[in-house]
Scaffold this motif. Structure first.
Motif, PDB file in Angstrom:
ATOM      1  N   PHE A 124      20.686 -11.397  32.074  1.00 59.95           N
ATOM      2  CA  PHE A 124      21.155 -11.454  30.698  1.00 59.95           C
ATOM      3  C   PHE A 124      20.407 -10.513  29.755  1.00 59.95           C
ATOM      4  CE2 PHE A 124      18.289 -15.192  31.150  1.00 59.95           C
ATOM      5  CZ  PHE A 124      17.324 -14.875  30.215  1.00 59.95           C
ATOM      6  N   GLY A 125      19.749  -9.475  30.277  1.00 62.44           N
ATOM      7  CA  GLY A 125      19.212  -8.440  29.408  1.00 62.44           C
ATOM      8  C   GLY A 125      20.335  -7.640  28.776  1.00 62.44           C
ATOM      9  N   SER A 126      19.974  -6.741  27.851  1.00 64.80           N
ATOM     10  CA  SER A 126      21.003  -6.044  27.076  1.00 64.80           C
ATOM     11  C   SER A 126      21.589  -4.832  27.784  1.00 64.80           C
ATOM     12  CB  SER A 126      20.417  -5.587  25.728  1.00 64.80           C
ATOM     13  OG  SER A 126      19.394  -4.617  25.921  1.00 64.80           O
ATOM     14  N   PHE A 127      20.952  -4.341  28.851  1.00 70.58           N
ATOM     15  CA  PHE A 127      21.461  -3.136  29.508  1.00 70.58           C
ATOM     16  C   PHE A 127      21.437  -3.291  31.020  1.00 70.58           C
ATOM     17  CE2 PHE A 127      20.499   0.831  31.753  1.00 70.58           C
ATOM     18  CZ  PHE A 127      21.663   1.533  31.481  1.00 70.58           C
ATOM     19  N   GLY A 128      22.514  -2.817  31.648  1.00 74.63           N
ATOM     20  CA  GLY A 128      22.574  -2.781  33.098  1.00 74.63           C
ATOM     21  C   GLY A 128      23.949  -2.346  33.561  1.00 74.63           C
ATOM     22  N   GLU A 129      24.010  -1.744  34.737  1.00 79.22           N
ATOM     23  CA  GLU A 129      25.270  -1.323  35.345  1.00 79.22           C
ATOM     24  C   GLU A 129      25.303  -1.813  36.782  1.00 79.22           C
ATOM     25  OE1 GLU A 129      25.934   2.897  32.935  1.00 79.22           O
ATOM     26  OE2 GLU A 129      24.973   2.906  34.921  1.00 79.22           O
ATOM     27  N   TRP A 137      21.625  -1.423  38.310  1.00 80.65           N
ATOM     28  CA  TRP A 137      20.703  -0.476  37.667  1.00 80.65           C
ATOM     29  C   TRP A 137      20.296  -1.008  36.297  1.00 80.65           C
ATOM     30  CZ3 TRP A 137      24.548   0.898  40.886  1.00 80.65           C
ATOM     31  CH2 TRP A 137      24.311   1.897  41.841  1.00 80.65           C
ATOM     32  N   THR A 138      19.007  -0.938  35.976  1.00 78.16           N
ATOM     33  CA  THR A 138      18.543  -1.234  34.625  1.00 78.16           C
ATOM     34  C   THR A 138      17.291  -0.417  34.342  1.00 78.16           C
ATOM     35  OG1 THR A 138      18.114  -3.018  33.032  1.00 78.16           O
ATOM     36  CG2 THR A 138      17.031  -3.192  35.175  1.00 78.16           C
ATOM     37  N   ASP A 139      16.892  -0.369  33.066  1.00 72.73           N
ATOM     38  CA  ASP A 139      15.774   0.498  32.687  1.00 72.73           C
ATOM     39  C   ASP A 139      14.460  -0.273  32.636  1.00 72.73           C
ATOM     40  OD1 ASP A 139      15.685  -0.864  30.220  1.00 72.73           O
ATOM     41  OD2 ASP A 139      17.051   0.564  29.273  1.00 72.73           O
ATOM     42  N   GLY A 140      13.400   0.444  32.223  1.00 76.24           N
ATOM     43  CA  GLY A 140      12.046  -0.096  32.301  1.00 76.24           C
ATOM     44  C   GLY A 140      11.792  -1.335  31.471  1.00 76.24           C
ATOM     45  N   ARG A 141      12.599  -1.585  30.454  1.00 81.75           N
ATOM     46  CA  ARG A 141      12.431  -2.800  29.656  1.00 81.75           C
ATOM     47  C   ARG A 141      12.662  -4.056  30.485  1.00 81.75           C
ATOM     48  NH1 ARG A 141      16.880  -1.906  25.252  1.00 81.75           N
ATOM     49  NH2 ARG A 141      17.939  -1.167  27.142  1.00 81.75           N
ATOM     50  N   TYR A 142      13.470  -3.918  31.548  1.00 86.95           N
ATOM     51  CA  TYR A 142      13.967  -5.099  32.250  1.00 86.95           C
ATOM     52  C   TYR A 142      13.658  -5.108  33.739  1.00 86.95           C
ATOM     53  CZ  TYR A 142      16.751  -5.693  27.985  1.00 86.95           C
ATOM     54  OH  TYR A 142      17.162  -5.851  26.689  1.00 86.95           O
ATOM     55  N   HIS A 143      12.786  -4.236  34.222  1.00 87.53           N
ATOM     56  CA  HIS A 143      12.532  -4.177  35.659  1.00 87.53           C
ATOM     57  C   HIS A 143      12.085  -5.537  36.205  1.00 87.53           C
ATOM     58  CE1 HIS A 143      11.877   0.483  35.776  1.00 87.53           C
ATOM     59  NE2 HIS A 143      13.131   0.132  35.615  1.00 87.53           N
ATOM     60  N   HIS A 171       4.653 -14.023  30.787  1.00 89.38           N
ATOM     61  CA  HIS A 171       5.912 -13.747  30.094  1.00 89.38           C
ATOM     62  C   HIS A 171       5.722 -12.724  28.973  1.00 89.38           C
ATOM     63  CE1 HIS A 171       7.730 -17.876  31.422  1.00 89.38           C
ATOM     64  NE2 HIS A 171       7.723 -16.980  32.387  1.00 89.38           N
ATOM     65  N   ALA A 172       4.513 -12.625  28.432  1.00 90.74           N
ATOM     66  CA  ALA A 172       4.235 -11.617  27.408  1.00 90.74           C
ATOM     67  C   ALA A 172       4.292 -10.206  27.980  1.00 90.74           C
ATOM     68  CB  ALA A 172       2.861 -11.862  26.774  1.00 90.74           C
ATOM     69  N   ALA A 173       4.209 -10.097  29.304  1.00 89.44           N
ATOM     70  CA  ALA A 173       4.296  -8.790  29.960  1.00 89.44           C
ATOM     71  C   ALA A 173       5.734  -8.370  30.204  1.00 89.44           C
ATOM     72  CB  ALA A 173       3.533  -8.815  31.284  1.00 89.44           C
ATOM     73  N   LEU A 174       6.700  -9.211  29.818  1.00 84.58           N
ATOM     74  CA  LEU A 174       8.118  -8.866  29.915  1.00 84.58           C
ATOM     75  C   LEU A 174       8.586  -8.466  28.522  1.00 84.58           C
ATOM     76  CD1 LEU A 174       9.325 -11.924  32.052  1.00 84.58           C
ATOM     77  CD2 LEU A 174       8.497  -9.709  32.869  1.00 84.58           C
ATOM     78  N   LEU A 190      -2.632   4.893  30.398  1.00 84.84           N
ATOM     79  CA  LEU A 190      -1.678   3.789  30.276  1.00 84.84           C
ATOM     80  C   LEU A 190      -0.440   4.246  29.506  1.00 84.84           C
ATOM     81  CD1 LEU A 190      -4.254   1.035  29.214  1.00 84.84           C
ATOM     82  CD2 LEU A 190      -3.438   1.519  31.531  1.00 84.84           C
ATOM     83  N   ASP A 191       0.624   3.467  29.593  1.00 86.17           N
ATOM     84  CA  ASP A 191       1.857   3.792  28.871  1.00 86.17           C
ATOM     85  C   ASP A 191       2.718   2.535  28.825  1.00 86.17           C
ATOM     86  OD1 ASP A 191       3.668   5.274  27.448  1.00 86.17           O
ATOM     87  OD2 ASP A 191       4.159   6.674  29.058  1.00 86.17           O
ATOM     88  N   TYR A 192       3.863   2.628  28.167  1.00 85.93           N
ATOM     89  CA  TYR A 192       4.836   1.533  28.144  1.00 85.93           C
ATOM     90  C   TYR A 192       6.218   2.116  28.337  1.00 85.93           C
ATOM     91  CZ  TYR A 192       4.624   3.029  23.215  1.00 85.93           C
ATOM     92  OH  TYR A 192       4.576   3.766  22.050  1.00 85.93           O
TER      93      TYR A 192
END
Length: 727
Positions: free
Chosen positions: A114-119, A130-136, A453-456, A544-546
């Protein structure tokens, strides 16, 4: 110095690539001979048979739905043609909205994610997502083991079209892959077709949506609440003036008509709002703006008499009144009216706006299409004086609500009150906002994540996943409100115990990145993608990065993610080159939200909304225009998470000035509303800190602003764009 050397090496790399040819330069995978990953990322707790009874709490078993869909894929009456070998399901609705109505959540229905992006691609024997780094991490937890997970943003991950070409490329017979053209953005469809041009894979338009066919039980209806008018005292401009501005742009472009499909653009253009998308006040509709007429396509039951009076729909026969049509009549009228129009402006993708659907494009003959980003996007992004004032006032009231909410929440956690888990905190945050004037609800589902969960980055607590908030780790709260005079979005990271040095260091690096971006003074021709480095540098300095952008545009009582603004250095995945890196203007509002996420342990994110204003550069000849930011979010940071040794004097001065504004502006409003608990909490969090360095700690972060600026200047500015050296 390392950053400058890296930049020079990048330039050398590009020069070498230029000698090899443009195509080789841009396709590094071909040059290096690196194989693409078609098998997906390893899945946790999979196969399910080996971890029976030990699956993630929010994992959804979609095996029955997949079997039902595969049955429809080979049913001639459902497909209305030969059987399909595969079916594509994206996150889109018919208006390419970023967030969709529950009834249109087809991708969520078939995947359980139920994330906002995916195919998703479902073939007769495989299911790939497929989804991006926000939702891996979130996708790995929510997708059942039936699914292969492709983590976009990781190296060498095959795209959807590359996967299809690899999966079916060796087939001698034609492979039919179906998709609904009313949902797929036209540019996405065209990219897939181009990528599959020399393969056996054929993209098939299936207008009878197969998800709708199997989703018969429990499918929610569309929201029945009627639309309403946003008064000029909040909108700042009457809708007739906006129509005139749009028509001027059409005349310059040589267009006879403009097709408007994005719901937030229609809401802004006509000064109307609705309830058709959760947390985004829009009305499900289409609009056609011609030089001599205006047409709005909307379900009739959504309109009150005041709506008709506002748009002057009664006895409407002239160019400056709105003619109302049934929502589904758009398909007949497009094909009919296009016969008398020479040029029809169709919206191209731009930032969070994905352009019109494939079906909209197919309704207009190719020789009559003018494909450009909608002119409404730029008009809407620059807020008028009334909208600017409204946004500022909305953020003041929102900060009052946040201070009251955070003060009470801290008390409950420290007292050990039972039941204060993530879900309870999210509900309480939503409730407190309703106590403010002009409130119209929340602007997106509230994110409350504690510990792992804060890491999501986009975790939303649910009954199956919510955990008790303790004192050992960080708590990330990302929330926002919708007000009739503005939209807010704020993130704060809290800690209710004694933070570890690792947690304090991560928090402070994120805070420094936020300060460096917020305090920036920059030339007006600097692009938004170039701003990203200032926020990321303290994390980059530690390796580090996000995996999300640093900022996005914010609407005025509209979408919390608003085009065209996106602050992200990585534009490699965008096809809308015209909008992937825009230049800021006074009146823009955007977020500033760097973060850090340690998987399985803790996360940090800090988010303020910034206003772009002119910088009065009295010390120069004034030949070049400069801009700066002003924070409109005024919510205290958590002092116990700040390692003062890492702050240089400029950071300390900024933080003291920011806290002084909070005490003055928010403190006064807290006292006016007699919110004493929130006032005392705010005062305790905004105490002044020493502005001189307290020591010469070896762990202190060096101040790299000058080096970053120099790197940006030589590498990124248009006139020295290294790729342009190849042309």
């Amino acid at each position: 110095m390392k950053m400058i050397l890296t930049a020079r090496l990048s330039l050398i790399t590009v020069f070498v690539a230029c000698l090899l040819g443009n195509s080789s330069a841009r396709n590094i995978r071909d040059v290096n001979g690196v194989a693409l990953d078609f098998n997906g990322a390893p899945r946790s707790k999979c196969p399910a048979s080996a971890h029976e009874g030990n699956q993630p709490a929010d994992r959804v078993d979609t095996s029955l739905k997949l079997r039902q869909l595969r049955s429809e894929m080979v049913r001639v009456t459902s497909v209305q043609g030969p059987p399909l070998d595969g079916y594509i399901v994206t996150s889109d609705d018919a208006h390419q909205s970023e967030t969709v109505a529950p009834r249109d959540a087809r991708r969520e229905f078939i995947t359980g994610f139920f994330g906002s992006f995916g195919e998703a691609v479902i073939t007769l024997d495989k299911a790939v997502f497929w989804t991006d780094g926000r939702y891996h991490i979130q996708a790995d937890q929510q997708l059942s083991c039936d699914w292969t997970l492709m983590k976009l943003g990781n190296e060498n991950v095959a795209t959807l079209s590359e996967w299809l070409a690899h999966e079916f490329g060796s087939d001698s017979k034609e492979t039919r892959i179906g998709a609904d053209p009313t949902l797929i953005p036209a540019f996405v469809w065209e990219n897939w077709q181009y990528d599959l041009l020399n393969t056996s894979v054929k993209l098939v338009a299936v207008r009878n949506n197969l998800i709708d066919t199997i989703w018969q039980v429990g499918r929610p209806p569309y929201n029945a609440n009627p639309a309403f008018v946003l008064e000029d005292e909040y909108a700042g401009r009457p809708w007739q003036e906006k129509i005139q501005s749009v028509r001027r742009e059409m005349e310059v472009a040589g267009a006879d008509a403009l097709v408007v499909t994005a719901l937030d653009e229609i809401a802004w253009l006509f000064n109307i709002r609705g309830y058709d998308i959760p947390d985004t006040p829009v009305l499900r509709s289409y609009a056609l703006v011609a030089l001599g007429s205006i047409h709005l396509y909307v379900p009739e039951r959504k309109l009150r008499k005041s709506f008709h009076v506002h748009l002057k729909t009664y006895d409407c026969f002239h160019a400056d009144c709105v003619r109302i049509h049934n929502y589904t009549s758009i398909w007949h009228d497009l094909r009919t009216m296009a016969q008398v129009w020479d040029t029809v402006w169709l919206p191209a993708p731009c930032g969070y706006s994905r352009g019109a659907s494939r079906e909209i494009y197919a309704s207009i003959p190719a020789m009559r299409r003018l494909v450009r980003p909608s002119p409404i996007i730029d008009m809407r992004a620059v807020k008028n004086p009334i909208e600017i004032h409204g946004m500022e006032q909305a953020h003041i009231r929102d900060a009052v609500a946040m201070c009251d909410f955070l003060a009470y929440t801290e008390d409950q956690i420290m007292l050990g009150t039972q039941g204060w888990d993530e879900l309870q905190i999210a509900r309480f945050a939503n409730e407190v906002r309703y106590e403010q004037n002009n409130t119209m609800g929340i602007s997106f589902p509230t994110i409350v994540g504690y510990g792992p969960h804060a890491a999501l980055p986009h975790y939303e607590p649910a009954n199956t996943t919510s955990i008790i908030v303790g004192t050992e780790s960080t708590l990330v709260i990302d929330s926002g409100g919708q007000y009739k005079d503005g939209t807010t979005d704020v993130t704060r990271t809290l800690h209710y115990g004694e933070p570890t040095m690792e947690q304090k260091t991560a928090y402070t690096r994120v805070l420094i990145g936020s300060i460096q971006l917020a305090s920036l003074i920059f030339p007006a021709n600097l692009r938004t993608d170039q701003l990203d480095a200032f926020a990321r540098q303290p994390l980059w300095a530690a390796g580090l990065d996000y995996q999300h952008g640093t900022g996005h545009g914010v609407g005025h009582f509209l979408s919390v993610h608003e085009s065209p603004i996106s602050v992200s250095y990585d534009t490699s995945g965008t096809s809308d080159m015209e909008c992937s890196a825009v230049r800021l203007q006074p009146g823009f509002f955007l977020s500033n939200e760097p973060g850090y996420y340690k998987e399985g342990e803790f996360g940090v994110r800090l988010e303020n909304v910034l206003k772009v204003v002119e910088f009065n550069n009295t010390g120069s000849s004034g030949e070049r225009k400069f801009l700066k930011f002003e924070d409109v979010t005024l919510v205290p940071y958590e002092p116990k998470l700040i390692d003062l040794e890492l702050l240089v004097p400029s950071h300390r001065r900024w933080l003291n000035a920011y806290n002084e504004r909070i005490r003055k502006v928010i403190g006064a409003e807290l006292k006016t509303q007699r919110r004493i608990k929130g006032y005392n909490w705010m005062m305790s969090k905004t105490r002044r800190i020493p502005e001189g360095r307290s020591g010469s700690s070896s762990s202190a972060l060096p101040h790299y602003s000058f080096l970053i600026t120099l790197t940006v200047y030589y590498v990124f500015l248009d006139r020295t764009d290294p790729w342009k050296l190849c042309s």
